[in-house]
Design a protein around this motif. Structure first.
Motif, PDB file in Angstrom:
ATOM      1  N   ARG A   6       0.833  -1.197   0.000  1.00  0.00           N
ATOM      2  CA  ARG A   6       0.000   0.000   0.000  1.00  0.00           C
ATOM      3  C   ARG A   6       0.870   1.250   0.000  1.00  0.00           C
ATOM      4  N   SER A   7       0.308   2.321  -0.546  1.00  0.00           N
ATOM      5  CA  SER A   7       1.035   3.581  -0.601  1.00  0.00           C
ATOM      6  C   SER A   7       1.179   4.179   0.786  1.00  0.00           C
ATOM      7  N   GLY A   8       2.369   4.712   1.070  1.00  0.00           N
ATOM      8  CA  GLY A   8       2.607   5.278   2.384  1.00  0.00           C
ATOM      9  C   GLY A   8       3.703   6.321   2.389  1.00  0.00           C
ATOM     10  N   THR A   9       4.000   6.778   3.583  1.00  0.00           N
ATOM     11  CA  THR A   9       5.057   7.762   3.821  1.00  0.00           C
ATOM     12  C   THR A   9       6.084   7.138   4.745  1.00  0.00           C
ATOM     13  N   LEU A  10       7.338   7.403   4.478  1.00  0.00           N
ATOM     14  CA  LEU A  10       8.424   6.741   5.198  1.00  0.00           C
ATOM     15  C   LEU A  10       9.492   7.749   5.605  1.00  0.00           C
ATOM     16  N   TYR A  11       9.891   7.693   6.879  1.00  0.00           N
ATOM     17  CA  TYR A  11      11.032   8.482   7.352  1.00  0.00           C
ATOM     18  C   TYR A  11      12.208   7.528   7.495  1.00  0.00           C
ATOM     19  N   TYR A  12      13.136   7.617   6.551  1.00  0.00           N
ATOM     20  CA  TYR A  12      14.204   6.620   6.442  1.00  0.00           C
ATOM     21  C   TYR A  12      15.553   7.309   6.310  1.00  0.00           C
ATOM     22  N   ASN A  13      16.468   6.963   7.195  1.00  0.00           N
ATOM     23  CA  ASN A  13      17.822   7.528   7.160  1.00  0.00           C
ATOM     24  C   ASN A  13      17.769   9.060   7.141  1.00  0.00           C
ATOM     25  N   SER A  14      16.907   9.609   8.014  1.00  0.00           N
ATOM     26  CA  SER A  14      16.752  11.063   8.197  1.00  0.00           C
ATOM     27  C   SER A  14      16.174  11.767   6.974  1.00  0.00           C
ATOM     28  N   LYS A  15      15.506  11.032   6.100  1.00  0.00           N
ATOM     29  CA  LYS A  15      14.877  11.622   4.929  1.00  0.00           C
ATOM     30  C   LYS A  15      13.432  11.148   4.841  1.00  0.00           C
ATOM     31  N   LEU A  16      12.577  12.030   4.328  1.00  0.00           N
ATOM     32  CA  LEU A  16      11.160  11.711   4.192  1.00  0.00           C
ATOM     33  C   LEU A  16      10.854  11.294   2.761  1.00  0.00           C
ATOM     34  N   TYR A  17      10.225  10.138   2.607  1.00  0.00           N
ATOM     35  CA  TYR A  17       9.815   9.635   1.299  1.00  0.00           C
ATOM     36  C   TYR A  17       8.295   9.509   1.295  1.00  0.00           C
ATOM     37  N   GLU A  18       7.662  10.034   0.268  1.00  0.00           N
ATOM     38  CA  GLU A  18       6.211   9.981   0.172  1.00  0.00           C
ATOM     39  C   GLU A  18       5.778   9.142  -1.031  1.00  0.00           C
ATOM     40  N   ASN A  19       4.576   8.605  -0.928  1.00  0.00           N
ATOM     41  CA  ASN A  19       3.992   7.808  -2.011  1.00  0.00           C
ATOM     42  C   ASN A  19       4.882   6.627  -2.398  1.00  0.00           C
ATOM     43  N   VAL A  20       5.351   5.903  -1.383  1.00  0.00           N
ATOM     44  CA  VAL A  20       6.126   4.693  -1.630  1.00  0.00           C
ATOM     45  C   VAL A  20       5.284   3.485  -1.233  1.00  0.00           C
ATOM     46  N   LEU A  21       5.475   2.377  -1.920  1.00  0.00           N
ATOM     47  CA  LEU A  21       4.700   1.165  -1.662  1.00  0.00           C
ATOM     48  C   LEU A  21       5.371   0.367  -0.553  1.00  0.00           C
ATOM     49  N   LEU A  22       4.636   0.164   0.554  1.00  0.00           N
ATOM     50  CA  LEU A  22       5.207  -0.439   1.749  1.00  0.00           C
ATOM     51  C   LEU A  22       4.376  -1.627   2.225  1.00  0.00           C
ATOM     52  N   ASN A  23       5.051  -2.531   2.942  1.00  0.00           N
ATOM     53  CA  ASN A  23       4.372  -3.616   3.632  1.00  0.00           C
ATOM     54  C   ASN A  23       5.298  -4.129   4.728  1.00  0.00           C
ATOM     55  N   ILE A  24       4.708  -4.747   5.744  1.00  0.00           N
ATOM     56  CA  ILE A  24       5.483  -5.229   6.884  1.00  0.00           C
ATOM     57  C   ILE A  24       5.516  -6.747   6.881  1.00  0.00           C
ATOM     58  N   ASP A  25       6.716  -7.298   6.912  1.00  0.00           N
ATOM     59  CA  ASP A  25       6.919  -8.726   7.088  1.00  0.00           C
ATOM     60  C   ASP A  25       6.836  -8.997   8.591  1.00  0.00           C
ATOM     61  N   ALA A  26       5.690  -9.503   9.056  1.00  0.00           N
ATOM     62  CA  ALA A  26       5.478  -9.710  10.487  1.00  0.00           C
ATOM     63  C   ALA A  26       6.159 -10.977  10.987  1.00  0.00           C
ATOM     64  N   PHE A  27       6.621 -11.827  10.103  1.00  0.00           N
ATOM     65  CA  PHE A  27       7.374 -13.026  10.490  1.00  0.00           C
ATOM     66  C   PHE A  27       8.785 -12.637  10.933  1.00  0.00           C
ATOM     67  N   ASN A  28       9.403 -11.724  10.201  1.00  0.00           N
ATOM     68  CA  ASN A  28      10.765 -11.272  10.500  1.00  0.00           C
ATOM     69  C   ASN A  28      10.814  -9.892  11.139  1.00  0.00           C
ATOM     70  N   GLN A  29       9.654  -9.235  11.260  1.00  0.00           N
ATOM     71  CA  GLN A  29       9.579  -7.864  11.750  1.00  0.00           C
ATOM     72  C   GLN A  29      10.499  -6.953  10.932  1.00  0.00           C
ATOM     73  N   GLU A  30      10.267  -6.965   9.626  1.00  0.00           N
ATOM     74  CA  GLU A  30      11.038  -6.138   8.696  1.00  0.00           C
ATOM     75  C   GLU A  30      10.075  -5.337   7.821  1.00  0.00           C
ATOM     76  N   LEU A  31      10.545  -4.183   7.369  1.00  0.00           N
ATOM     77  CA  LEU A  31       9.766  -3.344   6.470  1.00  0.00           C
ATOM     78  C   LEU A  31      10.274  -3.517   5.055  1.00  0.00           C
ATOM     79  N   LEU A  32       9.335  -3.690   4.125  1.00  0.00           N
ATOM     80  CA  LEU A  32       9.674  -3.880   2.723  1.00  0.00           C
ATOM     81  C   LEU A  32       9.124  -2.738   1.886  1.00  0.00           C
TER      82      LEU A  32
END
Length: 233
Positions: free
Chosen positions: A55-81
């Motif tokens: 799903r489309s989302g917003t991400l704060y990654y490595n001190s930078k803001l990214y918008e309209n990126v496709l994200l999902n959470i791997d709940a088995f490994n607790q990782e963000l993809l």
């Protein structure tokens, strides 16, 4: 011809990826990680947090803001993809650089990356954000389910594959952080939540009785109601 087909397909995907990279500039920084884990063997349920769909989302990654990126959470490994818009690949983001992100209005945080070193590794959904905070978490485990009893625990009601006995089941957990402390307290039920606010437990019970006479309120709704009530204390 069949032997050459995978090579042609791989070359086409490579060209598609180069074209995507050339048109996405800074966003390519997100795609430099390794591929997320896949589960090719037949299974029921999903290892993702809610749904396999990115799903489309917003991400704060490595001190930078990214918008309209496709994200999902791997709940088995607790990782963000993150997935590139063309659906070519899923990339695992370094957890150390993820502080928070939003997916369709839901906010998730990485408490360890925010300085709470005693918090479990992985991600938490922020359910209430006031003087006190409520966090929700889903963990997935792959289990054997020969008689089909675990299907209701899958957390994802997709199609049940006949003859497949491996299934991802979810484990839900809730945590509270009060305004008086940075300690993350795991709560399992109403009584555990009231112990967190032991000084006001009698007042809280009275308040809950006035708004939930028959005790039909879900635990999640109840917990938010308690924290909202405590804002005035």
């Amino acid at each position: 011809m069949l032997l050459l087909f995978p090579l042609c397909l791989g070359a086409q995907q490579s060209e598609d990826y180069k074209m995507y990279a050339a048109n996405n500039g800074a966003s390519m920084l997100l795609l430099r990680g390794r591929h997320g884990m896949e589960f090719p063997l037949p299974h029921n349920g999903t290892h993702f947090w809610y749904t396999p769909q990115f799903r489309s989302g917003t991400l704060y990654y490595n001190s930078k803001l990214y918008e309209n990126v496709l994200l999902n959470i791997d709940a088995f490994n607790q990782e963000l993809l993150v997935r590139d818009p063309n659906g070519i690949t899923n990339i695992l983001l370094s957890r150390n650089y993820v502080k928070w992100f939003e997916i369709e209005g839901r906010k998730f945080v990485n408490l360890q990356a925010m300085g709470y070193e005693d918090a479990p590794q992985g991600y938490f959904q922020l359910m209430y954000d006031g003087k006190s905070k409520l966090f929700f978490r889903i963990d997935k485990a792959l289990e054997r389910d020969v008689d089909g009893r675990l299907w209701e625990s899958a957390g994802y009601q997709g199609n049940l594959k006949p003859g497949v006995f491996d299934i991802f089941v979810e484990r839900k957990s809730y945590y509270v952080m009060t305004g008086d402390s940075d300690a993350l307290i795991k709560i399992k039920n109403k009584n555990a939540l009231l112990k967190v606010f032991k000084k006001y437990s009698k007042d809280i019970r009275k308040h809950l009785s006035s708004i939930d006479r028959y005790g039909s309120m879900s635990f999640e709704t109840l917990a938010v109601e308690v924290l909202e009530y405590m804002e005035e204390k």
